[in-house]
Design a protein around this motif. Structure first.
Motif, PDB file in Angstrom:
ATOM      1  N   LYS A  76     114.774  64.562  91.604  1.00  0.00           N
ATOM      2  CA  LYS A  76     113.687  64.421  90.627  1.00  0.00           C
ATOM      3  C   LYS A  76     112.689  65.580  90.667  1.00  0.00           C
ATOM      4  O   LYS A  76     111.802  65.661  89.825  1.00  0.00           O
ATOM      5  CB  LYS A  76     112.954  63.105  90.876  1.00  0.00           C
ATOM      6  CG  LYS A  76     113.811  61.877  90.605  1.00  0.00           C
ATOM      7  CD  LYS A  76     113.005  60.602  90.810  1.00  0.00           C
ATOM      8  CE  LYS A  76     113.840  59.374  90.502  1.00  0.00           C
ATOM      9  NZ  LYS A  76     113.075  58.110  90.699  1.00  0.00           N
ATOM     10  N   ARG A  77     112.817  66.456  91.669  1.00  0.00           N
ATOM     11  CA  ARG A  77     111.934  67.629  91.796  1.00  0.00           C
ATOM     12  C   ARG A  77     110.453  67.240  91.780  1.00  0.00           C
ATOM     13  O   ARG A  77     109.603  67.968  91.281  1.00  0.00           O
ATOM     14  CB  ARG A  77     112.229  68.648  90.680  1.00  0.00           C
ATOM     15  CG  ARG A  77     113.664  69.093  90.625  1.00  0.00           C
ATOM     16  CD  ARG A  77     113.930  70.042  89.474  1.00  0.00           C
ATOM     17  NE  ARG A  77     113.645  69.435  88.189  1.00  0.00           N
ATOM     18  CZ  ARG A  77     114.470  68.592  87.561  1.00  0.00           C
ATOM     19  NH1 ARG A  77     115.639  68.279  88.116  1.00  0.00           N
ATOM     20  NH2 ARG A  77     114.164  68.080  86.396  1.00  0.00           N
ATOM     21  N   SER A  78     110.144  66.070  92.329  1.00  0.00           N
ATOM     22  CA  SER A  78     108.776  65.567  92.302  1.00  0.00           C
ATOM     23  C   SER A  78     107.934  66.041  93.480  1.00  0.00           C
ATOM     24  O   SER A  78     106.716  65.891  93.478  1.00  0.00           O
ATOM     25  CB  SER A  78     108.780  64.036  92.270  1.00  0.00           C
ATOM     26  OG  SER A  78     109.502  63.512  93.377  1.00  0.00           O
ATOM     27  N   THR A  79     108.572  66.622  94.496  1.00  0.00           N
ATOM     28  CA  THR A  79     107.840  67.144  95.653  1.00  0.00           C
ATOM     29  C   THR A  79     108.276  68.587  95.910  1.00  0.00           C
ATOM     30  O   THR A  79     109.314  69.038  95.414  1.00  0.00           O
ATOM     31  CB  THR A  79     108.131  66.306  96.916  1.00  0.00           C
ATOM     32  OG1 THR A  79     109.521  66.460  97.272  1.00  0.00           O
ATOM     33  CG2 THR A  79     107.836  64.827  96.674  1.00  0.00           C
ATOM     34  N   ASN A  80     107.467  69.318  96.693  1.00  0.00           N
ATOM     35  CA  ASN A  80     107.833  70.695  97.040  1.00  0.00           C
ATOM     36  C   ASN A  80     109.173  70.735  97.770  1.00  0.00           C
ATOM     37  O   ASN A  80     109.968  71.661  97.576  1.00  0.00           O
ATOM     38  CB  ASN A  80     106.745  71.322  97.919  1.00  0.00           C
ATOM     39  CG  ASN A  80     105.536  71.756  97.117  1.00  0.00           C
ATOM     40  OD1 ASN A  80     105.629  71.969  95.907  1.00  0.00           O
ATOM     41  ND2 ASN A  80     104.399  71.880  97.771  1.00  0.00           N
ATOM     42  N   LYS A  81     109.423  69.727  98.600  1.00  0.00           N
ATOM     43  CA  LYS A  81     110.683  69.676  99.339  1.00  0.00           C
ATOM     44  C   LYS A  81     111.861  69.530  98.380  1.00  0.00           C
ATOM     45  O   LYS A  81     112.868  70.254  98.491  1.00  0.00           O
ATOM     46  CB  LYS A  81     110.659  68.510 100.332  1.00  0.00           C
ATOM     47  CG  LYS A  81     111.924  68.398 101.177  1.00  0.00           C
ATOM     48  CD  LYS A  81     111.816  67.232 102.156  1.00  0.00           C
ATOM     49  CE  LYS A  81     113.082  67.098 102.992  1.00  0.00           C
ATOM     50  NZ  LYS A  81     112.992  65.944 103.931  1.00  0.00           N
ATOM     51  N   PHE A  85     114.899  72.401  97.686  1.00  0.00           N
ATOM     52  CA  PHE A  85     116.337  72.156  97.814  1.00  0.00           C
ATOM     53  C   PHE A  85     117.054  72.437  96.489  1.00  0.00           C
ATOM     54  O   PHE A  85     118.158  72.998  96.468  1.00  0.00           O
ATOM     55  CB  PHE A  85     116.611  70.719  98.264  1.00  0.00           C
ATOM     56  CG  PHE A  85     116.433  70.500  99.739  1.00  0.00           C
ATOM     57  CD1 PHE A  85     117.183  71.236 100.651  1.00  0.00           C
ATOM     58  CD2 PHE A  85     115.528  69.575 100.230  1.00  0.00           C
ATOM     59  CE1 PHE A  85     117.032  71.049 102.023  1.00  0.00           C
ATOM     60  CE2 PHE A  85     115.360  69.383 101.591  1.00  0.00           C
ATOM     61  CZ  PHE A  85     116.114  70.121 102.491  1.00  0.00           C
ATOM     62  N   PHE A  86     116.416  72.061  95.396  1.00  0.00           N
ATOM     63  CA  PHE A  86     116.999  72.283  94.071  1.00  0.00           C
ATOM     64  C   PHE A  86     117.195  73.771  93.814  1.00  0.00           C
ATOM     65  O   PHE A  86     118.288  74.222  93.436  1.00  0.00           O
ATOM     66  CB  PHE A  86     116.066  71.659  93.025  1.00  0.00           C
ATOM     67  CG  PHE A  86     116.489  71.869  91.600  1.00  0.00           C
ATOM     68  CD1 PHE A  86     117.696  71.389  91.125  1.00  0.00           C
ATOM     69  CD2 PHE A  86     115.654  72.531  90.719  1.00  0.00           C
ATOM     70  CE1 PHE A  86     118.075  71.568  89.798  1.00  0.00           C
ATOM     71  CE2 PHE A  86     116.014  72.714  89.390  1.00  0.00           C
ATOM     72  CZ  PHE A  86     117.230  72.230  88.935  1.00  0.00           C
ATOM     73  N   TYR A  87     116.156  74.564  94.046  1.00  0.00           N
ATOM     74  CA  TYR A  87     116.237  75.999  93.788  1.00  0.00           C
ATOM     75  C   TYR A  87     117.146  76.716  94.779  1.00  0.00           C
ATOM     76  O   TYR A  87     117.943  77.589  94.405  1.00  0.00           O
ATOM     77  CB  TYR A  87     114.840  76.624  93.846  1.00  0.00           C
ATOM     78  CG  TYR A  87     113.887  76.098  92.795  1.00  0.00           C
ATOM     79  CD1 TYR A  87     114.314  75.850  91.490  1.00  0.00           C
ATOM     80  CD2 TYR A  87     112.552  75.852  93.102  1.00  0.00           C
ATOM     81  CE1 TYR A  87     113.436  75.370  90.534  1.00  0.00           C
ATOM     82  CE2 TYR A  87     111.670  75.370  92.146  1.00  0.00           C
ATOM     83  CZ  TYR A  87     112.117  75.133  90.863  1.00  0.00           C
ATOM     84  OH  TYR A  87     111.249  74.665  89.918  1.00  0.00           O
ATOM     85  N   LEU A  88     117.034  76.372  96.048  1.00  0.00           N
ATOM     86  CA  LEU A  88     117.844  77.048  97.062  1.00  0.00           C
ATOM     87  C   LEU A  88     119.335  76.758  96.879  1.00  0.00           C
ATOM     88  O   LEU A  88     120.177  77.631  97.124  1.00  0.00           O
ATOM     89  CB  LEU A  88     117.398  76.619  98.463  1.00  0.00           C
ATOM     90  CG  LEU A  88     116.076  77.219  98.953  1.00  0.00           C
ATOM     91  CD1 LEU A  88     115.616  76.530 100.229  1.00  0.00           C
ATOM     92  CD2 LEU A  88     116.213  78.725  99.187  1.00  0.00           C
ATOM     93  N   SER A  89     119.663  75.549  96.447  1.00  0.00           N
ATOM     94  CA  SER A  89     121.076  75.209  96.273  1.00  0.00           C
ATOM     95  C   SER A  89     121.708  76.088  95.196  1.00  0.00           C
ATOM     96  O   SER A  89     122.844  76.553  95.352  1.00  0.00           O
ATOM     97  CB  SER A  89     121.240  73.725  95.925  1.00  0.00           C
ATOM     98  OG  SER A  89     120.619  73.408  94.689  1.00  0.00           O
ATOM     99  N   PHE A  90     120.964  76.332  94.102  1.00  0.00           N
ATOM    100  CA  PHE A  90     121.527  77.216  93.083  1.00  0.00           C
ATOM    101  C   PHE A  90     121.571  78.663  93.564  1.00  0.00           C
ATOM    102  O   PHE A  90     122.513  79.393  93.252  1.00  0.00           O
ATOM    103  CB  PHE A  90     120.734  77.149  91.780  1.00  0.00           C
ATOM    104  CG  PHE A  90     121.236  78.155  90.764  1.00  0.00           C
ATOM    105  CD1 PHE A  90     122.480  77.994  90.169  1.00  0.00           C
ATOM    106  CD2 PHE A  90     120.499  79.288  90.466  1.00  0.00           C
ATOM    107  CE1 PHE A  90     122.967  78.943  89.274  1.00  0.00           C
ATOM    108  CE2 PHE A  90     120.975  80.238  89.565  1.00  0.00           C
ATOM    109  CZ  PHE A  90     122.216  80.061  88.970  1.00  0.00           C
ATOM    110  N   MET A  91     120.574  79.083  94.308  1.00  0.00           N
ATOM    111  CA  MET A  91     120.582  80.453  94.807  1.00  0.00           C
ATOM    112  C   MET A  91     121.860  80.727  95.604  1.00  0.00           C
ATOM    113  O   MET A  91     122.553  81.728  95.382  1.00  0.00           O
ATOM    114  CB  MET A  91     119.350  80.709  95.697  1.00  0.00           C
ATOM    115  CG  MET A  91     119.248  82.145  96.191  1.00  0.00           C
ATOM    116  SD  MET A  91     117.906  82.410  97.387  1.00  0.00           S
ATOM    117  CE  MET A  91     118.726  81.836  98.886  1.00  0.00           C
ATOM    118  N   LEU A  92     122.182  79.819  96.497  1.00  0.00           N
ATOM    119  CA  LEU A  92     123.360  80.022  97.358  1.00  0.00           C
ATOM    120  C   LEU A  92     124.664  79.872  96.576  1.00  0.00           C
ATOM    121  O   LEU A  92     125.575  80.702  96.690  1.00  0.00           O
ATOM    122  CB  LEU A  92     123.322  79.025  98.519  1.00  0.00           C
ATOM    123  CG  LEU A  92     122.142  79.194  99.490  1.00  0.00           C
ATOM    124  CD1 LEU A  92     122.113  78.045 100.497  1.00  0.00           C
ATOM    125  CD2 LEU A  92     122.212  80.534 100.205  1.00  0.00           C
TER     126      LEU A  92
END
Length: 400
Positions: A76-81, A85-92
């Motif tokens: 849900k991207r509702s917290t910084n955590k 994880f959402f952004y880092l997963s796509f980066m990798l």
């Protein structure tokens, strides 16, 4: 063998996802293809502004363009955590996916998120090709100034990564010309910049209007529209407060179209206040937006009063004007100068309150001919020199 230059577009968001980034990058992908380039796209599997399960292939041909979709953590991207994880997963996963496609001649990578820019530089190094960095917003500056991030250690890491991706870029395309000075100060050296503002696709100018599915709710009303991301930066609480002040003015209807981390909170506040002059509509397909915007009389372009937004030029400005809808904004700098130069809207003080907004909307609701005139004035300048087809030539020159 295809001798056309091969451009790899690296973007976290791409259709069928909704939102400004997906729309913009898909438009430019098609324009580059029309210009004779071989275009490939690496993006995430549909996860952003998607309210239903969307089946997608890992590799597909989209309008003649090879699209490679990579894995991403869905939350849900509702917290910084969650967002991290959402952004880092796509980066990798984006880096990995990009290593297994035909070698491009140049990479065009868009940011934010900053993690996508980091992926772009790593791919550039591994594949030994140059990259052009497209900067739509300054990260981490925006999240810092919005007080959405306070961990100084984490901030210093992000600031270091930001300088690293700027320095590695062969050229930097900018949504806002005012970003030049900030970026140059960060890297302490000259950079090759190209202005690439948030223009509009041709169909926004030419698509015929038709009744919208919520037509009954707005029939005969003076419609005040906000469309797009309902996030922290927009300061949308002030609009709800203005709606409360205009609660007795039954002819004025506020329409919110889109999604975002603040939407649930805003909906709850509207219900608790018993606001029958506010309706929320979930994110719509791009094909629906021309008619939705045309159903309005005024388009709101709000941002919180922070220094970073002084020169912001949100894409919704141009989308509203492309449908002859005047603007009401509190953004100083380039946005205010644009509106004042072309007489296409009303500029409020950056620190205006709900009473100021309510008064302006109340006044405009009695001056519909004035609204129409401002909308037509804005349409004329957008049609002349603010289309994406107009701006893409600048990008093509840099790629060549």
């Amino acid at each position: 063998m295809n001798s056309s230059p091969h451009v790899l577009i690296l973007t976290q968001y791409f259709p069928p996802e909704a939102g400004a980034a997906a729309s913009r990058m898909s438009d430019y992908a098609l324009l580059l293809k029309e210009a004779g380039f071989k275009v490939s796209v690496v993006c995430e599997r549909p996860a952003y502004f998607i309210r239903r399960n969307v089946k997608s292939k890992n590799v597909e041909i989209w309008n003649g363009i090879n699209v490679y979709r990579s894995w991403v953590i869905v939350n849900k991207r509702s917290t910084n955590k969650d967002r991290s994880f959402f952004y880092l997963s796509f980066m990798l996963s984006g880096i990995w996916r990009s290593l297994w496609i035909d070698k491009p001649d140049v990479i065009w990578v868009t940011s934010p998120p900053l993690t996508t820019a980091v992926a772009g530089r790593i791919i550039s190094r591994l594949r030994r090709v140059p990259y052009i960095l497209d900067v739509r917003d300054l990260w981490p500056d925006s999240v810092i100034e919005l007080d959405a991030m306070k961990n100084r250690f984490f901030i210093r890491i992000l600031e270091g990564l930001e300088r690293w991706v700027y320095r590695g870029a062969t050229a930097i395309s900018l949504a806002v010309p005012g970003f030049r000075e900030r970026i140059a100060a960060k890297i302490k050296s000259k950079a090759d910049f190209v202005d690439l503002p948030n223009g509009v696709p041709d169909f926004m100018l030419t698509e015929a209007s038709r009744p919208v599915f919520f037509q009954n709710a707005i029939e005969g009303k003076f419609v005040v529209l906000f469309s797009g991301n309902m996030g922290i930066a927009q300061g949308l609480d002030r609009i709800i407060d203005a709606a409360k002040l205009l609660k007795s003015r039954e002819e004025i209807m506020f329409v919110f179209v889109g999604d975002g981390v603040k939407k649930t909170e805003l909906e709850k506040e509207a219900v608790q206040a018993g606001l029958k002059n506010v309706i929320f509509v979930e994110s719509q397909a791009r094909s629906e937006m021309p008619s939705i915007i045309s159903a309005a009389h005024v388009g709101l372009v709000p941002l919180k009063n922070v220094d970073l937004f002084t020169n912001a030029l949100p894409s919704k400005m141009f989308e509203y004007l492309a449908r002859k809808i005047p603007l009401v904004t509190n953004i100083p700098g380039e946005a205010a100068a644009f509106i004042q130069k072309y007489h296409c809207g009303i500029v409020l003080p950056p620190d205006h309150n709900a009473e100021d907004l309510a008064w302006v909307l109340s006044d405009l609701s009695t001056k519909r001919e004035k609204c129409a005139a401002m909308g037509k004035a804005g349409y004329a300048v957008i049609k002349e020199s603010f289309t994406r087809k107009y701006f893409v030539q600048r990008l093509i020159e840099k790629i060549q």
